[in-house]
Scaffold this active site. Structure first.
Site, PDB file in Angstrom:
ATOM      1  N   HIS A 396      34.568 116.256  47.782  1.00  0.00           N
ATOM      2  CA  HIS A 396      35.308 116.105  49.603  1.00  0.00           C
ATOM      3  C   HIS A 396      33.912 115.461  50.862  1.00  0.00           C
ATOM      4  CE1 HIS A 396      38.820 117.333  50.591  1.00  0.00           C
ATOM      5  NE2 HIS A 396      38.885 117.857  48.786  1.00  0.00           N
ATOM      6  N   LYS A 587      38.332 115.689  66.502  1.00  0.00           N
ATOM      7  CA  LYS A 587      37.517 115.410  65.331  1.00  0.00           C
ATOM      8  C   LYS A 587      36.768 117.114  65.052  1.00  0.00           C
ATOM      9  CE  LYS A 587      36.611 111.509  64.624  1.00  0.00           C
ATOM     10  NZ  LYS A 587      37.142 111.839  63.368  1.00  0.00           N
ATOM     11  N   ARG A 588      36.620 117.680  64.783  1.00  0.00           N
ATOM     12  CA  ARG A 588      35.535 118.802  64.630  1.00  0.00           C
ATOM     13  C   ARG A 588      33.939 117.720  64.686  1.00  0.00           C
ATOM     14  NH1 ARG A 588      36.052 124.045  62.384  1.00  0.00           N
ATOM     15  NH2 ARG A 588      34.183 124.104  62.712  1.00  0.00           N
ATOM     16  N   LYS A 593      29.659 112.631  62.916  1.00  0.00           N
ATOM     17  CA  LYS A 593      30.617 112.255  63.308  1.00  0.00           C
ATOM     18  C   LYS A 593      30.284 111.153  64.812  1.00  0.00           C
ATOM     19  CE  LYS A 593      33.761 115.458  61.338  1.00  0.00           C
ATOM     20  NZ  LYS A 593      35.170 114.476  60.488  1.00  0.00           N
ATOM     21  N   THR A 695      41.226 111.949  57.850  1.00  0.00           N
ATOM     22  CA  THR A 695      42.214 111.792  58.103  1.00  0.00           C
ATOM     23  C   THR A 695      43.312 111.867  60.008  1.00  0.00           C
ATOM     24  OG1 THR A 695      42.630 114.420  57.764  1.00  0.00           O
ATOM     25  CG2 THR A 695      43.075 113.341  55.880  1.00  0.00           C
ATOM     26  N   LYS A 699      47.008 109.050  61.100  1.00  0.00           N
ATOM     27  CA  LYS A 699      47.452 109.878  61.894  1.00  0.00           C
ATOM     28  C   LYS A 699      47.626 108.920  63.265  1.00  0.00           C
ATOM     29  CE  LYS A 699      45.724 114.192  60.817  1.00  0.00           C
ATOM     30  NZ  LYS A 699      45.039 115.693  61.271  1.00  0.00           N
TER      31      LYS A 699
HETATM   32  C1  LIG Z   1      44.042 115.515  61.147  1.00  0.00           C
HETATM   33  C2  LIG Z   1      43.084 117.088  61.249  1.00  0.00           C
HETATM   34  C3  LIG Z   1      41.446 116.562  61.037  1.00  0.00           C
HETATM   35  C4  LIG Z   1      40.859 116.049  60.399  1.00  0.00           C
HETATM   36  O1  LIG Z   1      40.249 115.015  61.319  1.00  0.00           O
HETATM   37  P1  LIG Z   1      38.510 114.284  61.176  1.00  0.00           P
HETATM   38  O2  LIG Z   1      39.249 112.771  62.071  1.00  0.00           O
HETATM   39  O3  LIG Z   1      39.595 112.824  59.715  1.00  0.00           O
HETATM   40  O4  LIG Z   1      37.739 114.547  60.437  1.00  0.00           O
HETATM   41  C5  LIG Z   1      40.314 118.156  62.065  1.00  0.00           C
HETATM   42  N1  LIG Z   1      41.334 118.466  62.838  1.00  0.00           N
HETATM   43  C6  LIG Z   1      42.647 118.955  62.807  1.00  0.00           C
HETATM   44  C7  LIG Z   1      43.463 119.988  63.764  1.00  0.00           C
HETATM   45  C8  LIG Z   1      43.813 117.912  62.619  1.00  0.00           C
HETATM   46  O5  LIG Z   1      44.877 117.804  62.342  1.00  0.00           O
END
Ligand SMILES: *Cc1c(COP(=O)(O)O)cnc(C)c1O
Length: 866
Positions: A396, A587-588, A593, A695, A699
């Protein structure tokens, strides 16, 4: 609970209910909603069941029931619809004995279950109507469910999406994880800083889980290894019990219910019996709890390795308990042999696939070897063949700080037999390397599972590759980097092992559930098969330029934005302009990032407004959200900077409505479901080569936001699917980053060459955003100027330019919505159904099965006749 709340869910349930009668035109009814049709008999049955649970399960009447009582009564009512399907599905697997998939993960970021269960069972409209008739506000009750926050970010959410897809595709799949008593912490922003609060999610009980004390299993730690006539024995161990809790995973509209089994640590009866015998009864009872710390808390790190012994215990606890379960189930079916005393393990790879979600559960490899050799009496060669053919490893991340490298000293104490086994695996592995590249000592060193420079450590990624028949990355670009860079030597040795499986998201949660109006609009146009065949969204392309469809898509987005604005005002007291562009970065929080790059853009916009207040400006509301690991100093500083910048920007009368900055507190699955449908612009701006897939990006695309992003992770394939003209790609490619690294990156060059960048960095450095403490952000500026591993300044200018292009397209709303439609229509590839079909075909040897199991609410004779 408000007095007889009667807010209707969007596209109200009563409307569906009325439209479902008279029952003349089934097709037309089908078009109304993909969330089911309310039938009078179902509605009446649900009302009865709900009242029964309120009375018998909650032991309340409506005079004293709290909103939470109503939520639990509702959850139990919905769960009742699962149980027969759950039992039937498991019976069916027992009878048919198909190949089973075991998805092992230290994280399952499930979020809430109520609405997802109703949707997958097709009872949402009926339940909506029943609750409406009971005078209850179902949306208010849904808000009382705690998120199952047993994950940090993308990796944990991927596991959750995969469970949904595996059930929907009729696979005999099991998730295996840990039932953390405390999931990911709740984030509070206080004076601009992150504060962590414990996530006591089980406080009021979990209506979805079923404890299975009868299946409790022992897990051993510590002790020593002795030689016996029958081989090696691990003795004098400390035992902790693993108590399983089963969670239902309903497939979408197919009557399949799979199981997510989460282990909880339980002290054995005789734990610390010595202390009881010594007479210190109180201390002995207190110490019993210590063993139960194993499942106490999720480690809150995302993409970073923390080598704590308790974490290693968690990893082994999951693997040891799960493998006992897998082998018990394999033996119970006793496939292919009539021998009463011995199971033929040679056939295990035909019946068992074990997928390792990163290296976190990689102890499954030595543990399976230990069980097969030490307990089941297989030869090493035989056991190794079985192990490799069962196991597969998903990588990952390529960030070096995230790779698990456990000190040998820790293994020696905690898992002495496993250390011996790993040494022997490595000995045989290095023999193979030696045979292939005689005398290449440096290659042997590079490929060893045991690192000898500095403190001796076990490299868990190397162990995982050696012990697996398949190794996959999670997006095309990431899988290439693995082959060319991080695991190059392993690729040269076993190219056939290496694969790509681009991540995906479940369209049930990430469209049907979170964006009902867009779902219904799509269904109106192309029918409802897209919910399980997301490729069909391409049909929408024919209306990309159609003004009526454009207006409809725009209206949905506008409503979603308005709803988010209302929520933010209600919960945080912030007022935002719903006609501004919603520019969202959630995101985190991590340096790679590049939330800081976004922040540089914000400050640049601020400076431009201040410099020229009367110039034309595209109004933006920039929202950033995400949790920082509690021990990650720089990430926490970034959060503070964003909040301090927000303070300055939002309170400057010259800025006014043109620019607002909002920090979205406590980003989690449930908040993602509310934010993403309201996004205009999705920020996916990691340094090329650092984000394995992402991911979140998918979305947003599925929900009709446009993406500004780098050619990193799955962004690359998103651009391919939709065409470069429908996405805002900027910045260095992976190759350009590599060139820059070779050449040497000098941030000062960019700083000196760009006056706007210089001004921004100076403001951060001089305390412009922290008047009380001018040194507050000096360390951030220092990183940017001297130690930046993620090359922010190298992409700054391209980013700012691309944001200007974003503005000009946004000013042309017809163009913008046309691009948004192309995004939605091109997102079929990013369904986790596609990802899982590919894992099944290329790694597990399992075909998807679109057959429905019989509906257990229909009597068996009737069901069989159908
Ligand atoms: C989808 C999702 C992530 C992943 O987000 P990235 O932008 O791909 O890092 C992290 N936290 C939550 C709550 C999510 O639903």
């Amino acid at each position: 609970m408000g007095p007889l709340g009667c807010m209707h869910r969007l596209l109200g349930s009563s409307e569906n209910f009325r439209m479902s009668r008279p029952q003349s035109d089934t097709e037309k009814r089908k078009q109304i909603s993909v969330r089911g049709i309310a039938e009078i008999s179902d509605v009446n049955e649900i009302k009865k069941t709900f009242n029964r649970h309120l009375h018998y399960t909650l032991v309340k009447d409506r005079n004293v029931a709290t909103a939470r009582d109503y939520y639990f009564a509702l959850a139990h009512t919905v769960k009742d619809h699962l149980v027969s399907r759950w039992i039937r599905t498991q019976q069916y697997y027992y009878e048919k004995d198909p190949k089973r998939v075991y998805y092992l993960s230290l994280e399952f970021y499930m979020g809430r279950s109520l609405q997802n269960t109703m949707i997958n069972l097709g009872i949402q409209s009926s339940v909506d109507e029943a609750l409406y008739q009971l005078g209850l506000d179902i949306e208010e009750l849904e808000e009382l469910e705690e998120d199952a926050g047993l994950g940090n970010g993308g990796l944990g959410r991927l596991a959750a999406c995969f469970l949904d897809s595996m059930a929907t595709l009729g696979m005999a799949a099991y998730g295996y994880g840990i039932r953390y008593e405390y999931g990911i912490f709740a984030q509070k922003i206080i004076n601009g800083e992150q504060q962590e609060e414990p996530d006591d999610w089980l406080r009021f009980g979990n209506p979805w889980e079923k404890a299975r004390p009868e299946y409790m299993l022992p897990v051993n730690f510590y002790g020593r290894v002795i030689d016996t006539a029958e081989g090696k024995k691990w003795v004098d161990t400390q035992v902790v019990f693993a108590l399983p809790y089963d969670n239902p995973i309903p497939g979408y509209n197919n009557n399949v219910v799979n199981t997510l089994r989460l282990w909880s640590a339980k002290s054995p009866m005789d734990f610390n019996l010595k202390f009881f015998n010594d007479g210190d009864y109180i201390q002995a009872v207190l110490d019993r709890n210590l063993a139960e710390n194993i499942s106490r808390v999720l480690y809150p790190n995302d993409n970073v390795f923390e080598g704590k012994e308790l974490r290693l215990k968690q990893e082994y606890f999951l693997c040891a308990a799960t493998l006992q379960d897998i082998i018990r189930r394999y033996k119970a079916a006793n496939f292919g042999t009539r021998e009463p005393t011995r199971t033929n393990f040679d056939l295990m790879p035909n019946k068992v696939a074990i997928q390792l979600n990163d290296t976190h559960p990689s102890l499954a490899i030595p543990e399976l070897m230990r069980v097969l050799v030490d307990i089941e009496g297989l030869s090493w060669e035989n056991a190794w063949d079985v192990t490799v053919r069962c196991c597969a490893y998903t990588n990952h991340t390529v960030l070096p700080e995230a790779l698990e490298r456990w000190p040998v000293s820790m293994f020696e104490r905690l898992l002495p037999r496993h250390l011996e086994i790993i040494y022997h695996i490595n000995f045989l592995h290095l023999q193979d390397v030696q045979k292939r590249w005689p005398g290449d000592m440096d290659r042997m060193r590079r490929m060893s599972c045991v690192e000898e420079d500095g403190e001796k450590r076990i490299n868990m990624a190397h162990l995982s590759i050696v012990g697996s028949h398949a190794v996959n990355g999670v997006a095309a670009i990431h899988s290439e980097i693995i082959k060319k860079d991080v695991f190059k030597d392993f690729y040269e040795m076993n190219p056939e092992k290496f694969q790509n499986k681009t991540n995906g998201i479940t369209p049930r949660r990430w469209l049907v559930l979170c964006n009902p109006s867009l779902s219904d609009l799509i269904t109106e146009k192309i029918g409802d098969e897209w919910t399980v065949h997301l490729d069909q969204l391409t049909k929408l392309k024919q209306w990309a330029k159609d003004p009526n469809f454009q207006r409809a898509v725009q209206k949905v987005k506008q409503e979603n934005k308005l709803r988010l604005a209302q929520l933010l005002e209600k919960d945080y007291g912030v007022k935002i302009n719903p006609s501004s562009m919603f520019d969202i970065h959630v995101k985190r929080i991590h340096e790679y990032k590049r939330q800081l790059l976004n922040c540089l853009h914000i400050i640049t916009l601020y400076n431009r407004i201040k410099k020229n207040p009367s110039a034309k400006f595209t109004a933006r509301t920039i929202m950033i959200g995400g949790k920082a690991a509690p021990g990650y100093y720089v990430a926490k500083k970034i959060i503070k900077l964003i909040n301090m910048v927000a303070n300055v920007v939002n309170n400057d009368p010259i800025v006014g409505e043109k620019l607002k900055v909002i920090y979205l507190e406590n980003y989690r699955v449930t908040l993602a479901e509310k934010i993403i449908p309201a996004a205009d612009l999705s920020e996916q701006i990691s340094t090329a080569g650092t984000e394995a897939s992402g991911t979140g990006n998918m979305k947003f695309m599925l929900n009709g936001a446009l993406t500004i992003g780098t050619l990193d992770g799955a962004n690359v394939e998103m651009a391919e699917e939709m065409g470069d003209e429908n996405i805002f790609i900027f910045g260095m490619t992976v190759d350009e980053v590599e060139d820059l690294k070779r050449k040497g990156y000098n941030a000062m060059d960019y700083y000196n060459a760009n006056p706007e960048l210089k001004q921004v960095v100076d403001q951060i450095q001089n305390g412009f955003f922290s008047p009380g403490n001018p040194d507050e952000f000096r360390d951030l500026a220092d990183i940017l100027l001297k130690y930046d591993r993620f090359y922010l300044f190298a992409d700054y200018e391209a980013y700012i330019k691309k944001q200007e292009e974003v503005n000009s397209v946004y000013e042309n709303q017809a163009k913008w919505v046309e691009m948004a439609i192309h995004n939605i229509a091109s997102s079929g590839k990013f369904s986790s159904d596609r990802t899982i079909i590919d894992y099944g075909k290329d790694i597990w040897g399992i075909e998807p099965n679109y057959q429905k199991l019989p509906d257990p609410s229909v009597p068996r004779e009737l069901a069989l006749k159908e």
